[in-house]
Structure formats: structure tokens, C-alpha cells
Design a protein around this motif. Sequence first.
Motif, PDB file in Angstrom:
ATOM      1  N   ALA A   1      33.222  39.784  42.138  1.00 33.56           N
ATOM      2  CA  ALA A   1      34.107  40.329  41.105  1.00 33.56           C
ATOM      3  C   ALA A   1      35.425  39.573  41.030  1.00 33.56           C
ATOM      4  CB  ALA A   1      34.384  41.806  41.388  1.00 33.56           C
ATOM      5  N   LEU A   2      35.625  38.594  41.911  1.00 31.39           N
ATOM      6  CA  LEU A   2      36.924  37.927  42.007  1.00 31.39           C
ATOM      7  C   LEU A   2      36.797  36.403  41.953  1.00 31.39           C
ATOM      8  CD1 LEU A   2      39.457  39.687  42.276  1.00 31.39           C
ATOM      9  CD2 LEU A   2      39.636  38.965  44.650  1.00 31.39           C
ATOM     10  N   THR A   3      35.689  35.906  41.449  1.00 32.08           N
ATOM     11  CA  THR A   3      35.491  34.451  41.425  1.00 32.08           C
ATOM     12  C   THR A   3      36.557  33.755  40.579  1.00 32.08           C
ATOM     13  OG1 THR A   3      33.897  34.752  39.629  1.00 32.08           O
ATOM     14  CG2 THR A   3      33.019  34.564  41.875  1.00 32.08           C
ATOM     15  N   ASN A   4      37.047  34.430  39.518  1.00 33.55           N
ATOM     16  CA  ASN A   4      38.093  33.814  38.688  1.00 33.55           C
ATOM     17  C   ASN A   4      39.402  33.653  39.452  1.00 33.55           C
ATOM     18  OD1 ASN A   4      38.288  36.702  38.679  1.00 33.55           O
ATOM     19  ND2 ASN A   4      39.727  36.587  36.971  1.00 33.55           N
ATOM     20  N   VAL A   5      39.670  34.541  40.412  1.00 36.92           N
ATOM     21  CA  VAL A   5      40.866  34.434  41.241  1.00 36.92           C
ATOM     22  C   VAL A   5      40.691  33.341  42.294  1.00 36.92           C
ATOM     23  CG1 VAL A   5      42.331  35.644  42.906  1.00 36.92           C
ATOM     24  CG2 VAL A   5      41.524  36.824  40.862  1.00 36.92           C
ATOM     25  N   PHE A   6      39.554  33.346  42.960  1.00 36.59           N
ATOM     26  CA  PHE A   6      39.311  32.341  43.992  1.00 36.59           C
ATOM     27  C   PHE A   6      39.305  30.926  43.409  1.00 36.59           C
ATOM     28  CE2 PHE A   6      37.021  35.971  46.204  1.00 36.59           C
ATOM     29  CZ  PHE A   6      38.061  36.207  47.095  1.00 36.59           C
ATOM     30  N   ALA A   7      39.001  30.800  42.131  1.00 35.19           N
ATOM     31  CA  ALA A   7      38.989  29.482  41.488  1.00 35.19           C
ATOM     32  C   ALA A   7      40.376  28.841  41.464  1.00 35.19           C
ATOM     33  CB  ALA A   7      38.448  29.597  40.065  1.00 35.19           C
ATOM     34  N   HIS A   8      41.436  29.631  41.620  1.00 34.41           N
ATOM     35  CA  HIS A   8      42.796  29.101  41.622  1.00 34.41           C
ATOM     36  C   HIS A   8      43.210  28.552  42.992  1.00 34.41           C
ATOM     37  CE1 HIS A   8      43.486  30.510  37.573  1.00 34.41           C
ATOM     38  NE2 HIS A   8      43.186  31.762  37.909  1.00 34.41           N
ATOM     39  N   ASN A   9      42.336  28.693  44.002  1.00 39.25           N
ATOM     40  CA  ASN A   9      42.594  28.110  45.326  1.00 39.25           C
ATOM     41  C   ASN A   9      43.901  28.632  45.929  1.00 39.25           C
ATOM     42  OD1 ASN A   9      41.758  26.384  47.462  1.00 39.25           O
ATOM     43  ND2 ASN A   9      43.106  24.737  46.751  1.00 39.25           N
ATOM     44  N   LEU A  10      44.068  29.951  45.866  1.00 38.92           N
ATOM     45  CA  LEU A  10      45.305  30.575  46.345  1.00 38.92           C
ATOM     46  C   LEU A  10      45.244  30.998  47.802  1.00 38.92           C
ATOM     47  CD1 LEU A  10      46.082  32.876  43.268  1.00 38.92           C
ATOM     48  CD2 LEU A  10      47.123  30.662  43.818  1.00 38.92           C
ATOM     49  N   GLN A  11      44.052  31.231  48.329  1.00 37.87           N
ATOM     50  CA  GLN A  11      43.930  31.728  49.690  1.00 37.87           C
ATOM     51  C   GLN A  11      42.631  31.249  50.337  1.00 37.87           C
ATOM     52  OE1 GLN A  11      42.899  33.698  46.599  1.00 37.87           O
ATOM     53  NE2 GLN A  11      44.290  35.285  47.311  1.00 37.87           N
ATOM     54  N   THR A  12      42.673  31.155  51.662  1.00 37.44           N
ATOM     55  CA  THR A  12      41.473  30.785  52.408  1.00 37.44           C
ATOM     56  C   THR A  12      41.686  31.075  53.888  1.00 37.44           C
ATOM     57  OG1 THR A  12      39.777  29.067  52.655  1.00 37.44           O
ATOM     58  CG2 THR A  12      42.069  28.384  52.974  1.00 37.44           C
ATOM     59  N   ILE A  13      40.590  30.998  54.637  1.00 43.68           N
ATOM     60  CA  ILE A  13      40.620  30.976  56.096  1.00 43.68           C
ATOM     61  C   ILE A  13      40.165  29.587  56.516  1.00 43.68           C
ATOM     62  CG2 ILE A  13      39.681  31.931  58.224  1.00 43.68           C
ATOM     63  CD1 ILE A  13      41.265  34.055  56.904  1.00 43.68           C
ATOM     64  N   LEU A  14      40.953  28.902  57.309  1.00 39.28           N
ATOM     65  CA  LEU A  14      40.576  27.556  57.737  1.00 39.28           C
ATOM     66  C   LEU A  14      39.353  27.614  58.657  1.00 39.28           C
ATOM     67  CD1 LEU A  14      44.005  25.831  58.512  1.00 39.28           C
ATOM     68  CD2 LEU A  14      42.676  25.800  56.392  1.00 39.28           C
ATOM     69  N   PRO A  15      38.524  26.590  58.637  1.00 36.57           N
ATOM     70  CA  PRO A  15      37.311  26.597  59.474  1.00 36.57           C
ATOM     71  C   PRO A  15      37.611  26.488  60.967  1.00 36.57           C
ATOM     72  CG  PRO A  15      37.528  24.501  58.327  1.00 36.57           C
ATOM     73  CD  PRO A  15      38.563  25.417  57.735  1.00 36.57           C
TER      74      PRO A  15
ATOM     75  N   LEU B   1      47.688  34.577  34.811  1.00 40.73           N
ATOM     76  CA  LEU B   1      46.286  34.233  35.053  1.00 40.73           C
ATOM     77  C   LEU B   1      45.632  35.110  36.110  1.00 40.73           C
ATOM     78  CD1 LEU B   1      46.531  30.318  35.087  1.00 40.73           C
ATOM     79  CD2 LEU B   1      45.902  31.817  33.176  1.00 40.73           C
ATOM     80  N   CYS B   2      46.460  35.737  36.922  1.00 37.63           N
ATOM     81  CA  CYS B   2      45.938  36.520  38.043  1.00 37.63           C
ATOM     82  C   CYS B   2      46.961  37.603  38.363  1.00 37.63           C
ATOM     83  CB  CYS B   2      45.711  35.608  39.252  1.00 37.63           C
ATOM     84  SG  CYS B   2      45.438  36.460  40.820  1.00 37.63           S
ATOM     85  N   SER B   3      46.564  38.859  38.271  1.00 35.02           N
ATOM     86  CA  SER B   3      47.493  39.944  38.577  1.00 35.02           C
ATOM     87  C   SER B   3      47.826  39.941  40.063  1.00 35.02           C
ATOM     88  CB  SER B   3      46.882  41.293  38.194  1.00 35.02           C
ATOM     89  OG  SER B   3      45.810  41.617  39.067  1.00 35.02           O
ATOM     90  N   LEU B   4      48.959  40.558  40.412  1.00 40.49           N
ATOM     91  CA  LEU B   4      49.318  40.658  41.817  1.00 40.49           C
ATOM     92  C   LEU B   4      48.284  41.481  42.579  1.00 40.49           C
ATOM     93  CD1 LEU B   4      51.428  39.934  43.949  1.00 40.49           C
ATOM     94  CD2 LEU B   4      52.596  42.087  43.417  1.00 40.49           C
ATOM     95  N   ASP B   5      47.719  42.502  41.944  1.00 44.75           N
ATOM     96  CA  ASP B   5      46.670  43.295  42.589  1.00 44.75           C
ATOM     97  C   ASP B   5      45.462  42.428  42.925  1.00 44.75           C
ATOM     98  OD1 ASP B   5      48.132  45.637  42.520  1.00 44.75           O
ATOM     99  OD2 ASP B   5      47.237  46.334  40.641  1.00 44.75           O
ATOM    100  N   ASP B   6      45.057  41.560  42.002  1.00 40.76           N
ATOM    101  CA  ASP B   6      43.904  40.700  42.270  1.00 40.76           C
ATOM    102  C   ASP B   6      44.226  39.650  43.325  1.00 40.76           C
ATOM    103  OD1 ASP B   6      42.110  41.982  40.654  1.00 40.76           O
ATOM    104  OD2 ASP B   6      42.287  40.593  38.968  1.00 40.76           O
ATOM    105  N   TYR B   7      45.455  39.177  43.322  1.00 37.34           N
ATOM    106  CA  TYR B   7      45.885  38.253  44.375  1.00 37.34           C
ATOM    107  C   TYR B   7      45.758  38.928  45.743  1.00 37.34           C
ATOM    108  CZ  TYR B   7      49.072  35.399  47.208  1.00 37.34           C
ATOM    109  OH  TYR B   7      49.634  34.630  48.205  1.00 37.34           O
ATOM    110  N   GLU B   8      46.207  40.178  45.834  1.00 33.09           N
ATOM    111  CA  GLU B   8      46.096  40.914  47.090  1.00 33.09           C
ATOM    112  C   GLU B   8      44.640  41.209  47.428  1.00 33.09           C
ATOM    113  OE1 GLU B   8      47.700  45.015  49.226  1.00 33.09           O
ATOM    114  OE2 GLU B   8      48.760  44.215  47.479  1.00 33.09           O
TER     115      GLU B   8
END
Length: 296
Positions: A107-121, A142-149
Amino acid sequence: MFLVRGFHGEKEKNSEPITETDSNGTFLNKAEQDLHEKPEWRDRDIQSLRDLILDERELNCRTDDAFLLRFLRARKFDINRAFQLLKNYYKIRLQNPQIYLNYRPSALTNVFAHNLQTILPDRDHFGRKIFISNLGKWTPELCSLDDYERGNTMCLEMAIEEEETQINGFVCILDMKGFTIHQATHCRPADLKRAVSLIQKCFPGRMKAIHIVNENIFFNMLFFIAKPFMSNKMRKRIHFHGNDMTSMHRHICVDILPHEFGGGKPPMDNSEFVRQMLAKDDEFYANMKYGYSVMS
């Protein structure tokens, strides 16, 4: 104006570096030393927590050993504190449906596409996972604060599945490069309070340090608002580095960091971690059925 440069984080305590050759037994020994987790008492303690949950009538909760163990570890096997953490974990979901409804990576692929967060390997020298959040790159239109969280919490939920992470904890890097007054005006005090509460009281993970880089006056404004919501323990774990990446390298090995943080790895790319989360989409969906029916 409140300035954060004079605010210094706490050095890691009661931790010994972990080498690549360490086995599972090593971090389980650490669990016994640091978290009071005794193998001969583990089943008893899990059952004690399970019994408390069964008496919480309005709560439909996972009660499998693996799920309950992360709450016990997060509170050093203090059963009552672990139970309070578990209740908080589900209460924040009931109180914030805008974040936790349809709570699954697909449900959040559009947010993850902005490369805003990750866990390093890779893990740091204490065996901790590194969570990176690029608030400076966030675009409210492009991305609400709720979706960012939502994206941030999904990353943490994914990482906490690993026992080694439950025991050794997380380190967060918050990159504020490019953060402006426009973004700051979209962050309400209630949003900041919720984010702090999530880390301190509502998530079964041990946030061992928060490293803030490229901060500016607009971030300082937010920190001034958020600081009263923080415990003294959390405040002591925050480190400010400005644009001096070598300052952060004193805490996190440069070899595992992305290029933009002066590291030896390519620039941050969350695509592989997102792929791993999407592979767990059904598990995220299955967990949505649990929670409080009403606030107790």
C-alpha cells in the motif's frame, strides 16, 4: 532561538564490539548479560506475559513466543513493563488509524519509490541495524507526513523480526539536508509528539542512538518543540553532527555507510530492502487483524 550544537549524545555503555565471526551464541550470551534473558527462565517469562495478555479482554493480540519475546527483550525481561509496552504498541495503532489502516508495504510503494528510508544491509560494530530516514528529501505534496511515518515504522517492523536486532538494537541516522521552512510547517506538535512516543513507549525495539546530520535552523525549530516530549535517556542518545560526517564516523564504521554520509558504499538505495518487505506483505496484512477493539 534554541541551538542544538551544544547538545551532546551519550557514549554507548555496556556494549562490546561484535566481530563478523561471532555466532548466534554470542549475541544470545549478550542477551543474558545485558537484557537479563536466562534460557532456563525464558519459557516461564513468555508464559507470564501471555497470561497478562489473556486477561486484557479488549485486546486481540498475537501470543506466539517469537512475538512476545521481542517485548520482553525491549524491557529487559521486566514482565510488567513489557506488558505495558505491548499495550502501548496496540493503543497507538487504535489512536492513529490514518497510519495503521491497510498497514502493508504494497500500500506504500509510491512512498518507498522516493527513497526516503531504509535499513542498511550491514550491522555496525555493536551488531546493531542502521535505520536511515531522509526527512530533508521529503516533499509534502508528493507524500503526506503520515505516509512518511508509515514507511519509517514499516522499516522498523521488518528489521525487528531478527533476533539479533532485538538484542543489539537499532541506530538511526536522520538526514536533514535540504530541509526547509515549507516542510517544517507541515510538522505539527502532535506529529512530533507521536513520533517521539513511538520510539520511547510503543515499539519493541531498542533505539541505541540517533545521529542527526545536515541539520539547520528549521530543524532546530522542530527539535525545540519535540524536546519536552523526550525522556532524559532519549536526549542523551541523540548526536548532532552538522555536515561533518567524520564526526559520525566516530560512532558508525565508515565502511558500511552510503556514499552521501562519507561512507564506502554506493549511495543509499532502498529498492532491495523494499523488495524484502514486499515479500512479507501477507504477514503485514495478517497482523492487521490484531489490536484493541476499544480503548481500555
